[in-house]
Design a protein around this motif. Structure first.
Motif: not given
Length: 245
Positions: A90-96
Motif C-alpha cells: 500500500a505504498t506508491d513509488a515515492k513512499q517505497l
C-alpha cells in the motif's frame, strides 16, 4: 626536712613506680600492634575506595548498556514497521523509495549501536572482573584488619592491666608517705622528669650526672634521715641501701 629511712625507701619505690608508669604510657602510644593495625586499616580504606570507584564505573556502563539496548530495540521496531509497510504493497513509488532509504539508514544505525553496545559490554566485563578481584582483596584485608584489631586489643588490655596494677600500688605507697615529703616529691615531678632518685655510687640515679667530691662528702656526712637534693637536677636524693629497682 627529715624523713625516716623507711619513708625514703617508700619514696624510692614510688619513684620506681612512676618511672614504670611513664614507660607504660610511652609503650601505649608506640605499640607495634597499633602500627600494624593502622597500616592494614590504610590498605583496607584504599581497597574500599577502589571498589567503590569500580562499582560506580560498572553502574555507569550498566546504564549505557540499557540505553543502547533501548535504542536498538526502538530501531528494530521501526524496521519492522517499515518492512510491514513494504510487504503490504500500500505504498506508491515515492513512499517505497523513502521506506527503502530509511531501512538502509536504520540498518546502519543498528549496526553502529550494536558495535557500541559490544564495546561497552566488553569494558563492563573487564570492570566486573576487576570488581570481583577487588572484593576478594577486600575480604582478605578485612580478615587481616580483624586480626590486627584483636592483637591491638590484647596488647592494650595488657597495658591497662599493668597500668592499673602499678597505679594501685602507687596509691598504696603514697598513702604511707609523710604529707610534706609527698608534696616535695610531687612538686619536683611537676617540673618535669623524676621526683626522686637513688644515689648510685657517685651518680644521681635520676639525671645520671656524677656528683662532685665535695658534694658527695657533704651528703655522706648528713644524718641518714636528712632529706638531700641532687645538686645537679634537684630531685630528692635517696641514700637507700639494698633497694632493688
Amino acid at each position: 626536712m627529715k624523713a625516716e629511712v623507711a619513708q625514703q625507701r617508700s619514696l624510692l619505690e614510688l619513684a620506681t613506680l612512676d618511672a614504670e608508669l611513664s614507660r607504660i604510657a610511652h609503650r601505649a602510644t608506640h605499640l607495634p600492634q597499633r602500627e600494624a593495625y593502622e597500616k592494614v586499616k590504610t590498605e583496607h580504606t584504599a581497597a574500599s575506595d577502589r571498589l567503590a570507584a569500580v562499582r560506580i564505573a560498572v553502574d555507569d556502563l550498566d546504564a549505557q548498556v540499557s540505553r543502547f539496548e533501548g535504542e536498538i530495540d526502538a530501531v528494530r521496531k521501526r524496521e519492522d514497521r517499515d518492512r510491514s509497510l513494504l510487504r503490504s504493497g500500500a505504498t506508491d513509488a515515492k513512499q517505497l523509495a523513502d521506506l527503502q532509504h530509511e531501512l538502509e539508514t536504520l540498518e546502519r544505525r543498528q549496526a553502529s549501536l550494536e558495535d557500541s553496545l559490544l564495546d561497552v559490554m566488553e569494558r563492563r566485563e573487564e570492570l566486573q572482573a576487576q570488581q570481583r578481584a577487588e572484593l576478594q582483596a577486600l575480604d582478605g584485608l578485612q580478615a587481616d584488619l580483624d586480626s590486627a584489631q584483636q592483637e591491638l586489643d590484647t596488647a592494650l588490655a595488657e597495658i591497662d592491666q599493668a597500668r592499673n596494677e602499678h597505679s594501685s600500688r602507687r596509691d598504696a605507697v603514697t598513702a604511707t608517705l609523710d604529707p610534706g615529703l609527698s608534696e616535695l616529691y610531687e612538686r619536683q615531678r611537676a617540673r618535669g622528669g623524676a621526683g626522686a632518685g637513688q644515689l648510685q655510687g657517685h651518680r644521681c640515679g635520676a639525671c645520671r650526672i656524677e656528683i662532685g667530691r665535695g658534694e658527695l662528702a657533704r651528703i655522706a656526712a648528713a644524718a641518714e634521715d636528712e632529706v638531700m637534693r641532687c645538686p645537679e637536677c634537684g630531685v630528692i636524693l635517696l641514700r637507700v641501701k639494698g633497694f632493688e629497682q
